[in-house]
Write a protein that holds these residues in place. Structure first.
Motif, PDB file in Angstrom:
ATOM      1  N   PRO A  64       0.789  -1.240   0.000  1.00 37.54           N
ATOM      2  CA  PRO A  64       0.000   0.000   0.000  1.00 37.54           C
ATOM      3  C   PRO A  64       0.816   1.283   0.000  1.00 37.54           C
ATOM      4  N   THR A  65       2.110   1.197   0.314  1.00 39.09           N
ATOM      5  CA  THR A  65       2.914   2.426   0.420  1.00 39.09           C
ATOM      6  C   THR A  65       3.969   2.535  -0.676  1.00 39.09           C
ATOM      7  N   THR A  66       3.856   1.703  -1.716  1.00 41.37           N
ATOM      8  CA  THR A  66       4.872   1.663  -2.770  1.00 41.37           C
ATOM      9  C   THR A  66       5.109   3.028  -3.415  1.00 41.37           C
ATOM     10  N   ALA A  67       4.033   3.763  -3.710  1.00 44.97           N
ATOM     11  CA  ALA A  67       4.170   5.027  -4.437  1.00 44.97           C
ATOM     12  C   ALA A  67       4.287   6.234  -3.508  1.00 44.97           C
ATOM     13  N   LEU A  68       4.500   5.984  -2.208  1.00 44.27           N
ATOM     14  CA  LEU A  68       4.463   7.061  -1.235  1.00 44.27           C
ATOM     15  C   LEU A  68       5.841   7.349  -0.646  1.00 44.27           C
ATOM     16  N   ASP A  69       6.068   8.619  -0.271  1.00 48.94           N
ATOM     17  CA  ASP A  69       7.311   8.949   0.417  1.00 48.94           C
ATOM     18  C   ASP A  69       7.210   8.490   1.871  1.00 48.94           C
ATOM     19  N   SER A  70       8.303   8.567   2.602  1.00 47.94           N
ATOM     20  CA  SER A  70       8.343   8.005   3.952  1.00 47.94           C
ATOM     21  C   SER A  70       7.348   8.670   4.907  1.00 47.94           C
ATOM     22  N   ILE A  71       7.151   9.968   4.757  1.00 46.88           N
ATOM     23  CA  ILE A  71       6.214  10.682   5.636  1.00 46.88           C
ATOM     24  C   ILE A  71       4.785  10.250   5.346  1.00 46.88           C
ATOM     25  N   THR A  72       4.437  10.197   4.057  1.00 43.18           N
ATOM     26  CA  THR A  72       3.090   9.786   3.670  1.00 43.18           C
ATOM     27  C   THR A  72       2.863   8.314   4.003  1.00 43.18           C
ATOM     28  N   GLU A  73       3.904   7.503   3.856  1.00 41.30           N
ATOM     29  CA  GLU A  73       3.816   6.086   4.212  1.00 41.30           C
ATOM     30  C   GLU A  73       3.395   5.937   5.668  1.00 41.30           C
ATOM     31  N   HIS A  74       4.023   6.706   6.545  1.00 31.91           N
ATOM     32  CA  HIS A  74       3.685   6.660   7.970  1.00 31.91           C
ATOM     33  C   HIS A  74       2.230   7.071   8.189  1.00 31.91           C
ATOM     34  N   GLU A  75       1.794   8.130   7.527  1.00 28.74           N
ATOM     35  CA  GLU A  75       0.427   8.625   7.685  1.00 28.74           C
ATOM     36  C   GLU A  75      -0.587   7.573   7.245  1.00 28.74           C
ATOM     37  N   VAL A  76      -0.311   6.932   6.108  1.00 26.25           N
ATOM     38  CA  VAL A  76      -1.230   5.930   5.572  1.00 26.25           C
ATOM     39  C   VAL A  76      -1.321   4.718   6.496  1.00 26.25           C
ATOM     40  N   MET A  77      -0.187   4.238   6.974  1.00 18.06           N
ATOM     41  CA  MET A  77      -0.202   3.064   7.832  1.00 18.06           C
ATOM     42  C   MET A  77      -0.839   3.372   9.187  1.00 18.06           C
ATOM     43  N   GLU A  78      -0.619   4.562   9.712  1.00 17.22           N
ATOM     44  CA  GLU A  78      -1.271   4.956  10.962  1.00 17.22           C
ATOM     45  C   GLU A  78      -2.785   5.062  10.775  1.00 17.22           C
ATOM     46  N   PHE A  79      -3.198   5.493   9.593  1.00 16.17           N
ATOM     47  CA  PHE A  79      -4.626   5.572   9.270  1.00 16.17           C
ATOM     48  C   PHE A  79      -5.255   4.182   9.334  1.00 16.17           C
ATOM     49  N   PHE A  80      -4.588   3.207   8.740  1.00 14.53           N
ATOM     50  CA  PHE A  80      -5.130   1.843   8.751  1.00 14.53           C
ATOM     51  C   PHE A  80      -5.078   1.229  10.142  1.00 14.53           C
ATOM     52  N   LYS A  81      -4.057   1.551  10.897  1.00 12.07           N
ATOM     53  CA  LYS A  81      -3.976   1.060  12.266  1.00 12.07           C
ATOM     54  C   LYS A  81      -5.149   1.596  13.084  1.00 12.07           C
ATOM     55  N   LYS A  82      -5.462   2.864  12.885  1.00 12.79           N
ATOM     56  CA  LYS A  82      -6.598   3.471  13.576  1.00 12.79           C
ATOM     57  C   LYS A  82      -7.911   2.832  13.130  1.00 12.79           C
ATOM     58  N   LEU A  83      -8.026   2.566  11.831  1.00  8.84           N
ATOM     59  CA  LEU A  83      -9.226   1.917  11.289  1.00  8.84           C
ATOM     60  C   LEU A  83      -9.397   0.535  11.909  1.00  8.84           C
ATOM     61  N   ASN A  84      -8.303  -0.164  12.083  1.00 13.55           N
ATOM     62  CA  ASN A  84      -8.332  -1.489  12.690  1.00 13.55           C
ATOM     63  C   ASN A  84      -8.751  -1.418  14.155  1.00 13.55           C
ATOM     64  N   GLN A  85      -8.176  -0.467  14.891  1.00 14.59           N
ATOM     65  CA  GLN A  85      -8.418  -0.389  16.328  1.00 14.59           C
ATOM     66  C   GLN A  85      -9.796   0.182  16.667  1.00 14.59           C
ATOM     67  N   GLU A  86     -10.236   1.186  15.902  1.00 14.41           N
ATOM     68  CA  GLU A  86     -11.486   1.875  16.237  1.00 14.41           C
ATOM     69  C   GLU A  86     -12.713   1.281  15.541  1.00 14.41           C
ATOM     70  N   GLU A  87     -12.531   0.747  14.335  1.00 14.06           N
ATOM     71  CA  GLU A  87     -13.665   0.224  13.582  1.00 14.06           C
ATOM     72  C   GLU A  87     -13.685  -1.298  13.527  1.00 14.06           C
ATOM     73  N   GLY A  88     -12.616  -1.930  14.004  1.00 13.96           N
ATOM     74  CA  GLY A  88     -12.574  -3.385  14.025  1.00 13.96           C
ATOM     75  C   GLY A  88     -12.345  -4.044  12.689  1.00 13.96           C
ATOM     76  N   VAL A  89     -11.810  -3.300  11.720  1.00 11.23           N
ATOM     77  CA  VAL A  89     -11.556  -3.852  10.395  1.00 11.23           C
ATOM     78  C   VAL A  89     -10.318  -4.746  10.446  1.00 11.23           C
ATOM     79  N   SER A  90     -10.430  -5.941   9.902  1.00 10.80           N
ATOM     80  CA  SER A  90      -9.294  -6.856   9.843  1.00 10.80           C
ATOM     81  C   SER A  90      -8.477  -6.561   8.588  1.00 10.80           C
ATOM     82  N   LEU A  91      -7.155  -6.612   8.706  1.00 11.24           N
ATOM     83  CA  LEU A  91      -6.282  -6.217   7.599  1.00 11.24           C
ATOM     84  C   LEU A  91      -5.308  -7.322   7.235  1.00 11.24           C
ATOM     85  N   ILE A  92      -5.073  -7.468   5.925  1.00 11.37           N
ATOM     86  CA  ILE A  92      -4.014  -8.335   5.409  1.00 11.37           C
ATOM     87  C   ILE A  92      -3.007  -7.428   4.717  1.00 11.37           C
ATOM     88  N   LEU A  93      -1.816  -7.340   5.256  1.00 14.83           N
ATOM     89  CA  LEU A  93      -0.768  -6.480   4.711  1.00 14.83           C
ATOM     90  C   LEU A  93       0.227  -7.326   3.927  1.00 14.83           C
TER      91      LEU A  93
END
Length: 258
Positions: A175-204
């Motif tokens: 998911p972070t292939t086309a992203l710089d390191s700062i944006t990569e962190h933002e995107v992954m933190e977004f999914f972590k929050k989605l997992n923790q708050e909404e209960g979405v299961s993720l396959i990375l």
């Protein structure tokens, strides 16, 4: 959420590409699938959801998603399950989005097809999601085309697109292939929050061991078409058993030191 038993991938000619392996995913869990290019990690995941290209076939003792056996579902039941409950973020942002169809129509298609709401409701949700993933002018993006966007913007559109139907499972393929390191962190933190708050299961799915270590609960390691090791992430990094995993962990530790 997912339970696969002896899943295998072959060519139509019968050549084995991925040897039989077991896989499971629990609710609210983030599971990593790690492997270098050509190791079989992406096609293995596609096989779980019966999404392989026509040149490939899969077999399994059992393929169960949310308590439903994929091999016994009617076509309409399968489309509903995959179309609504499973979100997919592809590795290749250029090929995934249609260059001749406006972004808004691509985001509305699944939402309306699966009767998640009206076009008006879909546009509202699309606008909210594009804003949520950090695009500053969502209305302009919705009325534009993919070739007008940068790689990072296309990836953000794909992320928003995967969330349109409120899926319970999301596949993140590099998911972070086309992203710089700062944006990569933002995107992954977004999914972590989605997992923790909404209960979405993720396959990375990734070749980045640092992402596996930081964000997953468990991980599977693929090497030359075989799942060679699996464990909870902490144990996997502390006590790797397969030579390939040991080498990868060692390289990751050396990079951390540098």
């Amino acid at each position: 959420m997912i339970d696969m038993n002896a899943l295998e991938v072959r060519t139509n000619e019968g050549n084995t590409l991925v040897r039989p392996f077991d896989f499971y995913l629990k609710k609210r869990e983030i599971v990593g699938i790690f492997g270098e290019s050509g190791s079989g990690k992406t096609i293995s995941t596609q096989a779980m959801f019966n999404l392989l290209p026509r040149s490939l076939v899969s077999s399994a003792v059992e393929k169960v998603i949310e308590g439903k056996n994929l091999d016994t579902l009617l076509p309409r039941e399968y489309r509903k399950l995959i179309g609504i409950d499973v979100g997919y973020i592809p590795q290749n942002t250029t090929e995934f989005l249609h260059p001749l169809v406006k972004i808004k129509h691509q985001m509305l298609e699944g939402f309306v097809t699966h009767q998640c709401g009206t076009k008006k409701e879909g546009l509202k949700r699309a606008t909210e999601l594009l804003t949520l993933v950090g695009l500053k002018n969502p209305k302009k993006v919705l009325n534009g085309y993919s070739f007008e966007l940068s790689g990072g913007m296309r990836q953000r559109v794909n992320i928003a697109l995967s969330l349109m139907t409120n899926p319970r499972i999301i596949i993140l393929d590099e998911p972070t292939t086309a992203l710089d390191s700062i944006t990569e962190h933002e995107v992954m933190e977004f999914f972590k929050k989605l997992n923790q708050e909404e209960g979405v299961s993720l396959i990375l799915i990734t070749h980045n061991m640092k992402l596996i270590e930081k964000y997953t609960d468990r991980a599977y390691v693929f090497y030359k078409g075989e799942m060679v090791e699996t464990n909870d992430t902490e144990t996997l990094f502390k006590y790797p058993t397969h030579p390939h995993t040991k080498a990868l962990v060692q390289v990751t530790r050396e990079e951390d030191v540098r």
